[in-house]
Every structure is written in C-alpha cells, then in structure tokens.
Write an enzyme that holds these catalytic residues in place. Structure first.
Site, PDB file in Angstrom:
ATOM      1  N   CYS A 121     -27.000 -41.490  20.946  1.00  0.00           N
ATOM      2  CA  CYS A 121     -26.084 -42.249  20.109  1.00  0.00           C
ATOM      3  C   CYS A 121     -24.876 -41.360  19.854  1.00  0.00           C
ATOM      4  CB  CYS A 121     -26.765 -42.650  18.805  1.00  0.00           C
ATOM      5  SG  CYS A 121     -25.979 -44.050  17.973  1.00  0.00           S
ATOM      6  N   CYS A 197     -26.178 -47.140  21.078  1.00  0.00           N
ATOM      7  CA  CYS A 197     -24.948 -47.625  20.464  1.00  0.00           C
ATOM      8  C   CYS A 197     -23.908 -47.822  21.559  1.00  0.00           C
ATOM      9  CB  CYS A 197     -24.437 -46.692  19.369  1.00  0.00           C
ATOM     10  SG  CYS A 197     -23.707 -45.152  19.937  1.00  0.00           S
ATOM     11  N   CYS A 205     -20.697 -40.513  31.237  1.00  0.00           N
ATOM     12  CA  CYS A 205     -22.065 -40.003  31.167  1.00  0.00           C
ATOM     13  C   CYS A 205     -22.206 -38.732  31.994  1.00  0.00           C
ATOM     14  CB  CYS A 205     -23.054 -41.050  31.650  1.00  0.00           C
ATOM     15  SG  CYS A 205     -22.600 -41.819  33.209  1.00  0.00           S
TER      16      CYS A 205
END
Length: 281
Positions: A121, A197, A205
C-alpha cells in the site's frame, strides 16, 4: 498486418503514451477512470485525453462510458498481437531469438511449499497491515505474510491496531515497513504480490525476483473516513471484513492443481469482489 503493427509501435514510442499504457497494464484487468490516470501521471486532463485517444484508436486500450466517467482498460488481445508480431512473425518463432517461453511459464504450477505473500500500500499503516495480519492468522501454515508501503515514512494507524486487537490478533510484532526492505538480494523471494490501494497500483512497480503472481485488490482507505470516532472505527471493521473475505477465498485456492495462468484468473476474480463488506467477527 505489418502496417498495423508499425502504427501500434509508433503509438507506444511516445514516452508519455507509453506511461499511460504501462499504468493500464499494471492495473489489468481493471477499468481506470481518465481522471485517475491523469492524476497518477501528473498530466493535464486535456493532455491525458489526447494520449488516451491515440491509444484507443490504435486498439491498444478500450474505452467505456460509465455515466459521466470514461473508463479505460488495456486491450489484451491487441497487446498479444503486438508481441506475436514481434517475436512469432518477425523471428519466425526461433527459440534462440524469442524470449523465454511465456506459455511454459504460465503453465508452471506453484510449488508445493510455504508461499511468501507481500501486501503493498502507500503508507503501510492500515490496509496492508490488516491483510498481513489476517493471512498470517488465517492460514499461517500455508503462507508467510509480509506488508510494506511505497511511502518513505509511515506509522501504524492506531485505529487499525486497536481493531486488530479486538479481533484477537497478536499485534506485538507489527511495524510499518518500506518497500525497499523487500528489494535487496537478501530479501525473501515473493510468490505473490498484492496491491491493496489504487495509488500503489498506479506507481512504477519494481522488478521482482522469481516473477511472483500479482493482483490488485484496491479498496477505500479507512484512514480517510470522516465522522465520529464510532464511524471511523466502523470503516476499519468494514475494511477488515472485506480483506478477510478475499483472503479466505485466496487461501482456499488449490495451488497445487492450478497453473500460474489459471491462478492469475482466480486472483483477478477475487479482486473484483465488492470492496465493502459487513464487518466479520
């Protein structure tokens, strides 16, 4: 066919159009509102609209109207055609020229061992901490659960800690962690990485060792709940209930029988379950 491939590659050659495409790939199979895309990439609404239009015209993404909103998602069929055009047609399928056989990788079953799961998150203060705790206590014999945040600094939310204690969970070892803690050479290799989220899911990423199966299980942030103390606590209990329901479904999957491709579909389906559920006792 070659002209179409060239046009699609030309569309992706623009850095910001590629950024939009990559964001939607990260969110696949979700449909993402145009405003969220613009905000995530710090683009003006008019600029984002131009990029989204170009990608839509090239067939790389799809558009759907939902009331006053425009929702966008990656067109996987077209994306596969681009990859096929580059590696199957251009190099005629030669194994020495093509990348590792993706199909073989997707057909590889998850190993029969204790699996590492990371929940990500933005702040690692509530949702990801709750998910880590629930999976640890729900199926600790099958999984080792971790959580982390993309923000540089964070602290555990007191409402989250209080709620977990009322549910009978041990919170003594919980701490807020940054994602970098799980990216070093000595970090555990993850089998699954879940974002809980939208903000974290929209970010670039990292490259994960071991190519873990990923999933996006976004849900409202209970930290942002307004109202009385009781209303704020209710938001945390609802988040707990939603996560516990999803994690129960995840833990019940037949990991030994499913290959990675089938497993990914199951995880995507779990992520599409309603984000708000009644509190689970």
């Amino acid at each position: 066919m070659e002209t179409i491939l060239i046009n699609r590659l030309s569309t992706l050659s623009h850095p910001q159009r590629m950024a939009v495409f990559r964001l939607l790939m990260r969110r696949c199979p979700d449909e993402v509102p145009a405003g969220e895309i613009a905000a995530a990439l710090s683009l003006k609404s008019s600029t984002a609209s131009v990029y989204l239009s170009a990608l839509t015209q090239a067939g790389l993404i799809s558009q759907r109207r939902d009331g006053t909103r425009l929702l966008y998602a990656v067109n996987l069929e077209t994306t596969r055609e681009v990859v096929t055009g580059l590696f199957s047609d251009c190099c005629r399928g030669r194994p020495d020229l093509c990348p590792p056989q993706f199909a073989e990788f997707l057909q590889t079953p998850v190993k029969d061992r204790k699996l590492n799961v990371l929940f990500v998150c933005t702040g690692n203060s509530a949702r990801s901490i709750i998910a880590e705790t629930v999976l640890r206590d729900l199926a600790g014999d099958k999984f080792t659960a971790y959580s982390a945040g993309t923000a540089h600094r964070s602290t555990l939310n007191p409402f989250a800690v209080e709620m977990l204690e009322t549910k009978g969970h041990d919170v003594s070892l919980l701490r807020s962690k940054n994602l970098t803690e799980f990216q070093g050479p000595d970090a555990p290799v993850m089998d699954f990485v879940f974002t809980v989220c939208d903000h974290a899911a929209n970010e670039e990423c990292p490259t994960w060792r071991g190519q873990p199966v990923s999933g996006h299980w976004g849900m409202p942030d209970p930290v942002k709940a307004q109202g009385t103390e009781a209303e704020k606590r209710l938001a945390f209990h609802q988040t707990y209930g939603a996560l516990r329901n999803r994690l129960s479904a995840f833990a019940a999957l037949s990991f030994e029988a499913l290959d990675r491709g089938s497993l990914q579909k199951q995880i995507d389906a779990i992520g599409k379950a309603p984000a708000t559920e009644e509190p689970t006792s």
